[in-house]
Design an enzyme around this catalytic site. Structure first.
Site, PDB file in Angstrom:
ATOM      1  N   GLN A   1     -24.689 -17.200  -5.525  1.00 18.97           N
ATOM      2  CA  GLN A   1     -26.205 -16.919  -5.622  1.00 18.97           C
ATOM      3  C   GLN A   1     -27.088 -18.593  -5.439  1.00 18.97           C
ATOM      4  O   GLN A   1     -26.548 -19.500  -6.133  1.00 18.97           O
ATOM      5  CB  GLN A   1     -26.291 -16.574  -7.267  1.00 18.97           C
ATOM      6  CG  GLN A   1     -25.876 -16.674  -8.029  1.00 18.97           C
ATOM      7  CD  GLN A   1     -25.181 -16.682  -9.454  1.00 18.97           C
ATOM      8  OE1 GLN A   1     -25.514 -15.302  -9.774  1.00 18.97           O
ATOM      9  NE2 GLN A   1     -24.533 -16.560 -10.679  1.00 18.97           N
TER      10      GLN A   1
ATOM     11  N   HIS B   1     -20.450 -16.690  -6.637  1.00 20.71           N
ATOM     12  CA  HIS B   1     -21.160 -14.836  -7.961  1.00 20.71           C
ATOM     13  C   HIS B   1     -19.492 -14.828  -7.584  1.00 20.71           C
ATOM     14  O   HIS B   1     -18.808 -14.318  -8.914  1.00 20.71           O
ATOM     15  CB  HIS B   1     -22.265 -14.144  -7.087  1.00 20.71           C
ATOM     16  CG  HIS B   1     -22.821 -12.906  -8.127  1.00 20.71           C
ATOM     17  ND1 HIS B   1     -23.257 -12.468  -8.314  1.00 20.71           N
ATOM     18  CD2 HIS B   1     -21.628 -12.381  -9.158  1.00 20.71           C
ATOM     19  CE1 HIS B   1     -23.501 -11.295  -9.172  1.00 20.71           C
ATOM     20  NE2 HIS B   1     -21.726 -11.399  -9.905  1.00 20.71           N
TER      21      HIS B   1
ATOM     22  N   PHE C   1     -16.688 -15.692 -16.746  1.00 13.92           N
ATOM     23  CA  PHE C   1     -18.095 -14.612 -15.795  1.00 13.92           C
ATOM     24  C   PHE C   1     -15.688 -15.287 -14.618  1.00 13.92           C
ATOM     25  O   PHE C   1     -15.798 -13.352 -13.838  1.00 13.92           O
ATOM     26  CB  PHE C   1     -18.171 -15.761 -15.446  1.00 13.92           C
ATOM     27  CG  PHE C   1     -18.660 -16.131 -14.086  1.00 13.92           C
ATOM     28  CD1 PHE C   1     -19.103 -14.473 -12.842  1.00 13.92           C
ATOM     29  CD2 PHE C   1     -19.307 -17.101 -13.154  1.00 13.92           C
ATOM     30  CE1 PHE C   1     -20.069 -14.677 -11.944  1.00 13.92           C
ATOM     31  CE2 PHE C   1     -20.091 -16.658 -11.777  1.00 13.92           C
ATOM     32  CZ  PHE C   1     -20.119 -15.942 -11.122  1.00 13.92           C
TER      33      PHE C   1
ATOM     34  N   HIS D   1     -13.910 -11.695 -15.119  1.00 14.53           N
ATOM     35  CA  HIS D   1     -14.376 -10.575 -14.573  1.00 14.53           C
ATOM     36  C   HIS D   1     -14.297 -10.493 -13.719  1.00 14.53           C
ATOM     37  O   HIS D   1     -14.011  -9.267 -12.499  1.00 14.53           O
ATOM     38  CB  HIS D   1     -16.351 -10.945 -15.408  1.00 14.53           C
ATOM     39  CG  HIS D   1     -17.380  -9.436 -14.573  1.00 14.53           C
ATOM     40  ND1 HIS D   1     -16.966  -8.462 -14.801  1.00 14.53           N
ATOM     41  CD2 HIS D   1     -17.515 -10.182 -13.149  1.00 14.53           C
ATOM     42  CE1 HIS D   1     -17.412  -7.698 -13.855  1.00 14.53           C
ATOM     43  NE2 HIS D   1     -18.252  -8.434 -13.694  1.00 14.53           N
ATOM     44  N   GLU D   2     -14.767 -11.418 -12.289  1.00 11.55           N
ATOM     45  CA  GLU D   2     -15.165 -11.689 -10.763  1.00 11.55           C
ATOM     46  C   GLU D   2     -13.557 -10.709 -10.393  1.00 11.55           C
ATOM     47  O   GLU D   2     -13.481 -10.101  -9.603  1.00 11.55           O
ATOM     48  CB  GLU D   2     -15.597 -13.155 -10.725  1.00 11.55           C
ATOM     49  CG  GLU D   2     -16.742 -12.701 -10.321  1.00 11.55           C
ATOM     50  CD  GLU D   2     -17.716 -11.649  -9.889  1.00 11.55           C
ATOM     51  OE1 GLU D   2     -17.046 -11.478  -8.747  1.00 11.55           O
ATOM     52  OE2 GLU D   2     -18.484 -11.204 -10.848  1.00 11.55           O
TER      53      GLU D   2
ATOM     54  N   LYS E   1     -12.476  -7.816 -11.652  1.00 13.55           N
ATOM     55  CA  LYS E   1     -13.334  -5.892 -11.659  1.00 13.55           C
ATOM     56  C   LYS E   1     -12.646  -6.554  -9.741  1.00 13.55           C
ATOM     57  O   LYS E   1     -12.847  -5.278  -8.983  1.00 13.55           O
ATOM     58  CB  LYS E   1     -14.691  -6.701 -11.150  1.00 13.55           C
ATOM     59  CG  LYS E   1     -15.649  -5.509 -11.013  1.00 13.55           C
ATOM     60  CD  LYS E   1     -17.230  -5.358 -11.344  1.00 13.55           C
ATOM     61  CE  LYS E   1     -17.923  -4.893 -10.628  1.00 13.55           C
ATOM     62  NZ  LYS E   1     -19.190  -4.908 -10.878  1.00 13.55           N
ATOM     63  N   HIS E   2     -12.446  -7.276  -9.051  1.00  8.14           N
ATOM     64  CA  HIS E   2     -12.552  -7.603  -7.769  1.00  8.14           C
ATOM     65  C   HIS E   2     -11.995  -8.296  -7.632  1.00  8.14           C
ATOM     66  O   HIS E   2     -11.004  -7.803  -5.954  1.00  8.14           O
ATOM     67  CB  HIS E   2     -13.863  -8.430  -7.195  1.00  8.14           C
ATOM     68  CG  HIS E   2     -15.271  -8.123  -7.581  1.00  8.14           C
ATOM     69  ND1 HIS E   2     -15.701  -6.826  -7.458  1.00  8.14           N
ATOM     70  CD2 HIS E   2     -16.294  -8.563  -8.378  1.00  8.14           C
ATOM     71  CE1 HIS E   2     -17.295  -6.942  -7.678  1.00  8.14           C
ATOM     72  NE2 HIS E   2     -17.446  -7.845  -8.374  1.00  8.14           N
TER      73      HIS E   2
HETATM   74  O1  U2P Z   1     -25.315  -4.927  -7.784  1.00  6.82           O
HETATM   75  C1  U2P Z   1     -25.088  -5.262  -9.087  1.00  6.82           C
HETATM   76  C2  U2P Z   1     -23.581  -5.675  -9.331  1.00  6.82           C
HETATM   77  O2  U2P Z   1     -22.653  -4.461  -9.430  1.00  6.82           O
HETATM   78  C3  U2P Z   1     -21.549  -5.354  -8.128  1.00  6.82           C
HETATM   79  N1  U2P Z   1     -21.640  -5.767  -6.393  1.00  6.82           N
HETATM   80  C4  U2P Z   1     -22.543  -4.858  -6.622  1.00  6.82           C
HETATM   81  C5  U2P Z   1     -22.557  -5.131  -4.401  1.00  6.82           C
HETATM   82  C6  U2P Z   1     -21.585  -4.921  -3.639  1.00  6.82           C
HETATM   83  O3  U2P Z   1     -21.683  -4.587  -2.630  1.00  6.82           O
HETATM   84  N2  U2P Z   1     -20.030  -5.052  -4.715  1.00  6.82           N
HETATM   85  C7  U2P Z   1     -20.309  -5.117  -5.988  1.00  6.82           C
HETATM   86  O4  U2P Z   1     -19.129  -5.168  -6.573  1.00  6.82           O
HETATM   87  C8  U2P Z   1     -21.677  -7.004  -9.160  1.00  6.82           C
HETATM   88  O5  U2P Z   1     -20.875  -7.080  -9.969  1.00  6.82           O
HETATM   89  P1  U2P Z   1     -20.212  -8.068 -10.265  1.00  6.82           P
HETATM   90  O6  U2P Z   1     -19.647  -9.018 -10.032  1.00  6.82           O
HETATM   91  O7  U2P Z   1     -20.903  -8.845 -11.003  1.00  6.82           O
HETATM   92  O8  U2P Z   1     -20.232  -7.087 -12.006  1.00  6.82           O
HETATM   93  C9  U2P Z   1     -23.212  -6.485  -8.863  1.00  6.82           C
HETATM   94  O9  U2P Z   1     -23.710  -7.890  -9.451  1.00  6.82           O
END
Ligand code: U2P
Length: 226
Positions: free
Chosen positions: A34, A61, A111, A114-115, A118-119
């Site tokens: 970002q 991000h 941050f 969270h990442e 979530k991911h």
């Molecule tokens: O687009 C808003 C939030 O949705 C999550 N996102 C978006 C596109 C994608 O391919 N995958 C995904 O996870 C993101 O969530 P965050 O990680 O910020 O919580 C994005 O900010």
């Protein structure tokens, strides 16, 4: 081959099927960076991290496992909590390259937690927590996006640039087409907000994107100062 041999072969075939299915439960990653200027000049509040104003550079991000159909898994393993002790050796690089901009001002652990939760927990079949953050940092470094853009005369100077010119500069620089995402500044001008680069399931090599994100960028967009 005797009955026993067949039984062993069947077992091995079944096992390899199971292993290959559980190895990669996603199709590719997005490395999402970002532009802090576009995060901070919107109506959303922006707070610099406790270590001070980040460099005028793209910040990570996240590294997001994704499916080819454009959807994505999230929060895959509630048992795998973020553990800051696992990334101690990466901290100075994290603060520089993955700075938080959310309020109230903080070090960045919220941050990163969270990442990860979530991911990152959705790519645990491929990399552990340390590798997840390390891979993201290495990929950001390898992409060198700001340098690629400035080398093409695209500078964060509040100027307006052609969407194709930005896309092509990055395509020439890294070899693959990026996804660009815009947001709007207080004057309602569309500006470059995030860049998505696709990465293979090992989390190390750039690839052509199986699907590009919907980026809401017009043909001319601003590259905000920071
Ligand atoms: O687009 C808003 C939030 O949705 C999550 N996102 C978006 C596109 C994608 O391919 N995958 C995904 O996870 C993101 O969530 P965050 O990680 O910020 O919580 C994005 O900010």
């Amino acid at each position: 081959m005797g009955v026993k041999g067949w039984a062993i072969l069947k077992f091995l075939m079944f096992q390899s099927l199971f292993v290959s299915q559980s190895l990669e439960d996603f199709d590719f990653f997005y490395l999402v960076v970002q532009w802090p200027g576009a995060y901070c000049d919107t109506k959303r509040s922006c707070c610099y991290p406790t270590s001070g104003k980040p460099e005028a550079d793209f910040g990570i991000h996240g590294l997001w496992p994704n499916y080819k159909d454009g959807s994505w898994p999230s929060n895959c393993d509630p048992d795998s909590q973020f553990d800051r002790s696992q990334i101690e050796d990466l901290l100075s690089s994290m603060k520089k390259n993955w700075p938080t901009l959310s309020c109230p001002s903080n070090e960045g652990f919220n941050f990163w937690e969270h990442e990860w939760e979530k991911h990152g927990t959705c790519s645990e079949s491929v990399m552990d927590q340390h590798e997840y953050f390390e891979n993201a940092l290495k990929l950001k470094d390898k992409a060198n996006l700001l340098q690629i853009l400035t080398n093409s005369g695209i500078n964060p100077d509040d100027g307006f640039y052609d969407l194709n010119k930005i896309t092509n500069a990055i395509k020439d620089g890294i070899g693959f087409t990026p996804g660009l995402q815009c947001n709007k500044d207080p004057e309602r001008n569309a500006q470059l907000y995030q860049i998505y680069i696709c990465v293979d399931t090992s989390g190390t090599e750039f690839i052509e994107c199986p699907v590009l994100p919907r980026g809401r960028c017009p043909s001319q967009l601003q590259f905000a100062k920071f």
